[in-house]
Scaffold this motif. Structure first.
Motif, PDB file in Angstrom:
ATOM      1  N   MET A 268      42.702 -66.827  -0.416  1.00  0.00           N
ATOM      2  CA  MET A 268      42.007 -67.597  -1.441  1.00  0.00           C
ATOM      3  C   MET A 268      42.480 -69.056  -1.372  1.00  0.00           C
ATOM      4  O   MET A 268      43.671 -69.330  -1.517  1.00  0.00           O
ATOM      5  N   LYS A 269      41.559 -69.968  -1.129  1.00  0.00           N
ATOM      6  CA  LYS A 269      41.914 -71.385  -1.029  1.00  0.00           C
ATOM      7  C   LYS A 269      41.363 -72.156  -2.232  1.00  0.00           C
ATOM      8  O   LYS A 269      40.161 -72.137  -2.491  1.00  0.00           O
ATOM      9  N   LEU A 270      42.270 -72.820  -2.938  1.00  0.00           N
ATOM     10  CA  LEU A 270      41.873 -73.667  -4.055  1.00  0.00           C
ATOM     11  C   LEU A 270      41.998 -75.128  -3.631  1.00  0.00           C
ATOM     12  O   LEU A 270      43.050 -75.555  -3.142  1.00  0.00           O
ATOM     13  N   ILE A 271      40.913 -75.870  -3.816  1.00  0.00           N
ATOM     14  CA  ILE A 271      40.884 -77.291  -3.468  1.00  0.00           C
ATOM     15  C   ILE A 271      40.785 -78.073  -4.768  1.00  0.00           C
ATOM     16  O   ILE A 271      39.774 -78.014  -5.468  1.00  0.00           O
ATOM     17  N   GLU A 272      41.857 -78.769  -5.119  1.00  0.00           N
ATOM     18  CA  GLU A 272      41.873 -79.586  -6.337  1.00  0.00           C
ATOM     19  C   GLU A 272      41.303 -80.963  -6.001  1.00  0.00           C
ATOM     20  O   GLU A 272      41.655 -81.558  -4.982  1.00  0.00           O
ATOM     21  N   CYS A 273      40.426 -81.475  -6.880  1.00  0.00           N
ATOM     22  CA  CYS A 273      39.619 -82.651  -6.548  1.00  0.00           C
ATOM     23  C   CYS A 273      39.825 -83.841  -7.500  1.00  0.00           C
ATOM     24  O   CYS A 273      38.872 -84.224  -8.223  1.00  0.00           O
ATOM     25  N   PRO A 274      41.000 -84.456  -7.524  1.00  0.00           N
ATOM     26  CA  PRO A 274      41.160 -85.650  -8.367  1.00  0.00           C
ATOM     27  C   PRO A 274      40.234 -86.783  -7.953  1.00  0.00           C
ATOM     28  O   PRO A 274      39.825 -87.598  -8.787  1.00  0.00           O
ATOM     29  N   ARG A 275      39.870 -86.845  -6.673  1.00  0.00           N
ATOM     30  CA  ARG A 275      38.918 -87.879  -6.222  1.00  0.00           C
ATOM     31  C   ARG A 275      37.600 -87.751  -6.966  1.00  0.00           C
ATOM     32  O   ARG A 275      37.059 -88.731  -7.493  1.00  0.00           O
ATOM     33  N   ASP A 276      37.098 -86.541  -7.046  1.00  0.00           N
ATOM     34  CA  ASP A 276      35.825 -86.315  -7.723  1.00  0.00           C
ATOM     35  C   ASP A 276      35.968 -86.560  -9.229  1.00  0.00           C
ATOM     36  O   ASP A 276      35.038 -87.032  -9.885  1.00  0.00           O
ATOM     37  N   ALA A 277      37.139 -86.241  -9.762  1.00  0.00           N
ATOM     38  CA  ALA A 277      37.381 -86.453 -11.193  1.00  0.00           C
ATOM     39  C   ALA A 277      37.371 -87.936 -11.548  1.00  0.00           C
ATOM     40  O   ALA A 277      36.902 -88.332 -12.616  1.00  0.00           O
ATOM     41  N   MET A 278      37.884 -88.761 -10.642  1.00  0.00           N
ATOM     42  CA  MET A 278      38.061 -90.186 -10.934  1.00  0.00           C
ATOM     43  C   MET A 278      36.887 -91.063 -10.544  1.00  0.00           C
ATOM     44  O   MET A 278      36.651 -92.105 -11.151  1.00  0.00           O
ATOM     45  N   GLN A 279      36.116 -90.671  -9.544  1.00  0.00           N
ATOM     46  CA  GLN A 279      35.249 -91.621  -8.853  1.00  0.00           C
ATOM     47  C   GLN A 279      34.192 -92.298  -9.722  1.00  0.00           C
ATOM     48  O   GLN A 279      33.817 -93.440  -9.472  1.00  0.00           O
ATOM     49  N   GLY A 280      33.734 -91.614 -10.763  1.00  0.00           N
ATOM     50  CA  GLY A 280      32.676 -92.201 -11.576  1.00  0.00           C
ATOM     51  C   GLY A 280      33.164 -92.984 -12.777  1.00  0.00           C
ATOM     52  O   GLY A 280      32.349 -93.534 -13.533  1.00  0.00           O
ATOM     53  N   LEU A 281      34.484 -93.057 -12.958  1.00  0.00           N
ATOM     54  CA  LEU A 281      35.024 -93.727 -14.141  1.00  0.00           C
ATOM     55  C   LEU A 281      34.924 -95.246 -14.010  1.00  0.00           C
ATOM     56  O   LEU A 281      35.197 -95.811 -12.958  1.00  0.00           O
ATOM     57  N   HIS A 282      34.560 -95.888 -15.099  1.00  0.00           N
ATOM     58  CA  HIS A 282      34.346 -97.336 -15.082  1.00  0.00           C
ATOM     59  C   HIS A 282      35.661 -98.103 -15.103  1.00  0.00           C
ATOM     60  O   HIS A 282      35.860 -99.053 -14.348  1.00  0.00           O
ATOM     61  N   ASP A 283      36.577 -97.700 -15.989  1.00  0.00           N
ATOM     62  CA  ASP A 283      37.859 -98.411 -16.102  1.00  0.00           C
ATOM     63  C   ASP A 283      38.767 -98.030 -14.939  1.00  0.00           C
ATOM     64  O   ASP A 283      38.994 -96.843 -14.684  1.00  0.00           O
ATOM     65  N   PHE A 284      39.305 -99.049 -14.268  1.00  0.00           N
ATOM     66  CA  PHE A 284      40.102 -98.800 -13.068  1.00  0.00           C
ATOM     67  C   PHE A 284      41.443 -98.167 -13.431  1.00  0.00           C
ATOM     68  O   PHE A 284      42.172 -98.663 -14.294  1.00  0.00           O
ATOM     69  N   ILE A 285      41.743 -97.042 -12.771  1.00  0.00           N
ATOM     70  CA  ILE A 285      43.032 -96.374 -12.965  1.00  0.00           C
ATOM     71  C   ILE A 285      44.042 -97.037 -12.038  1.00  0.00           C
ATOM     72  O   ILE A 285      43.809 -97.113 -10.826  1.00  0.00           O
ATOM     73  N   PRO A 286      45.155 -97.551 -12.562  1.00  0.00           N
ATOM     74  CA  PRO A 286      46.133 -98.236 -11.699  1.00  0.00           C
ATOM     75  C   PRO A 286      46.577 -97.352 -10.535  1.00  0.00           C
ATOM     76  O   PRO A 286      46.723 -96.134 -10.677  1.00  0.00           O
ATOM     77  N   THR A 287      46.787 -97.978  -9.403  1.00  0.00           N
ATOM     78  CA  THR A 287      47.148 -97.245  -8.183  1.00  0.00           C
ATOM     79  C   THR A 287      48.377 -96.372  -8.378  1.00  0.00           C
ATOM     80  O   THR A 287      48.406 -95.209  -7.950  1.00  0.00           O
ATOM     81  N   HIS A 288      49.391 -96.913  -9.038  1.00  0.00           N
ATOM     82  CA  HIS A 288      50.639 -96.154  -9.199  1.00  0.00           C
ATOM     83  C   HIS A 288      50.420 -94.913 -10.066  1.00  0.00           C
ATOM     84  O   HIS A 288      51.067 -93.878  -9.861  1.00  0.00           O
ATOM     85  N   LEU A 289      49.491 -95.010 -11.021  1.00  0.00           N
ATOM     86  CA  LEU A 289      49.212 -93.864 -11.887  1.00  0.00           C
ATOM     87  C   LEU A 289      48.428 -92.794 -11.127  1.00  0.00           C
ATOM     88  O   LEU A 289      48.692 -91.590 -11.264  1.00  0.00           O
ATOM     89  N   LYS A 290      47.473 -93.228 -10.314  1.00  0.00           N
ATOM     90  CA  LYS A 290      46.756 -92.272  -9.450  1.00  0.00           C
ATOM     91  C   LYS A 290      47.753 -91.526  -8.565  1.00  0.00           C
ATOM     92  O   LYS A 290      47.697 -90.302  -8.436  1.00  0.00           O
ATOM     93  N   ALA A 291      48.646 -92.282  -7.942  1.00  0.00           N
ATOM     94  CA  ALA A 291      49.607 -91.679  -7.018  1.00  0.00           C
ATOM     95  C   ALA A 291      50.546 -90.718  -7.740  1.00  0.00           C
ATOM     96  O   ALA A 291      50.845 -89.625  -7.227  1.00  0.00           O
ATOM     97  N   ALA A 292      51.014 -91.083  -8.931  1.00  0.00           N
ATOM     98  CA  ALA A 292      51.908 -90.208  -9.695  1.00  0.00           C
ATOM     99  C   ALA A 292      51.212 -88.895 -10.039  1.00  0.00           C
ATOM    100  O   ALA A 292      51.802 -87.805  -9.950  1.00  0.00           O
ATOM    101  N   TYR A 293      49.950 -88.993 -10.416  1.00  0.00           N
ATOM    102  CA  TYR A 293      49.151 -87.806 -10.762  1.00  0.00           C
ATOM    103  C   TYR A 293      48.965 -86.910  -9.542  1.00  0.00           C
ATOM    104  O   TYR A 293      49.200 -85.693  -9.596  1.00  0.00           O
TER     105      TYR A 293
END
Length: 283
Positions: free
Chosen positions: A1-26
């Protein structure tokens, strides 16, 4: 069973820019949970997806020392492929191949025939750089544009991709039009016909229909699921604001109830759940 977690898809449509360091920490927390793959970013035009213009910078901040999780990046054209293959840390390149001519034009600014050529070029570059291509059959359950859709069309394009050497095909429900009936009809056909190919599913859904879609895919024999924590994200083109990704916590609960051993670090998962409130707070 392979689970693919998709933070890219979660973030891509958001208008307010998420700081790079916060993306990386997540993403660093998600890398410790034990998912098979993290769909972490994309190499596409910053004009098209401004939120992900820092994918290379995020990648540089990821800690891959103590994780077996692999990284996937989305590309939409040959330029993106050429950029992505330069990064040795990336295992998979994902390409959205729409079986709707209208959406292929809207999503990648190319026709289906051109996109097939891009897939061939991507496969060649992946071979040269020890990467694996993942091709998403976008609009795999229908489309809102009136383009013809049926199971035979889905099967035809899957055959075109597999015959060219695609090893992983993910059936994608871009605008949430899938139903348990469609899932149970289409998935077994692909799984049975393409036995040497990994067939996955990337569903979008409202919160009210997630579980029935997860169950339909599982009972149809699917062993590769894309999802995103709390169901964040989804296609920016989707008409319904509630149509997001499948919620990973729902998927985990369902699979564990079925006796699947997912081997996940739930402590790190809970930390990621807590941090997500900060990551997605301004949007």
């Amino acid at each position: 069973m392979k689970l693919i977690e998709c933070p890219r898809d979660a973030m891509q449509g958001l208008h307010d820019f998420i700081p790079t360091h916060l993306k990386a920490a997540y993403i660093n927390l998600l890398l410790q949970v034990g998912f098979d793959t993290i769909d972490f970013g994309s190499f596409v035009s910053p004009k098209a997806i401004p939120q992900l213009r820092d994918t290379a910078e995020v990648l540089a901040q990821l800690n891959l020392q103590n994780t077996s999780t692999k990284l996937l990046a989305i590309v939409a054209n040959l330029r993106g492929v050429e950029e992505a293959v330069k990064h040795k840390e990336i295992n998979y390149l994902g390409f959205p191949f729409s079986i709707s001519e209208t959406f292929q034009q809207r999503n990648t600014n190319s026709r289906i025939a051109q996109s097939l050529t891009t897939v061939e070029e991507m496969l060649n570059l992946c071979d040269q750089h020890q990467k694996t291509a993942v091709v998403y059959l976008s609009m795999g359950f229908g489309n809102p544009y009136g383009d013809e859709w049926n199971v035979e069309i889905v099967e035809k394009w899957a055959d075109e991709l597999v015959s060219r050497g695609v090893k992983i095909v993910s059936l994608a429900d871009t605008t949430g039009v899938s139903t348990p009936e469609k899932i149970k009809t289409i998935l077994p056909v692909l799984i049975e016909k393409f036995k040497q190919t990994e067939i996955g599913i990337h569903l979008h859904s409202t919160p009210f229909t997630r579980l029935e879609k997860i169950e339909a895919a599982y009972l149809a024999g699917c062993k590769r699921f894309d999802s995103a924590l709390k169901g964040f994200g989804g296609c920016p083109m989707a008409a319904d604001d509630l149509t997001g990704n499948m919620a990973t916590e729902d998927l985990i609960d369902y699979l564990q109830a079925k006796g699947e051993d997912l081997n996940l670090n739930m402590e790190k998962w809970n930390e990621a759940m807590a941090l997500s409130a900060k990551v997605f707070s301004g949007n």
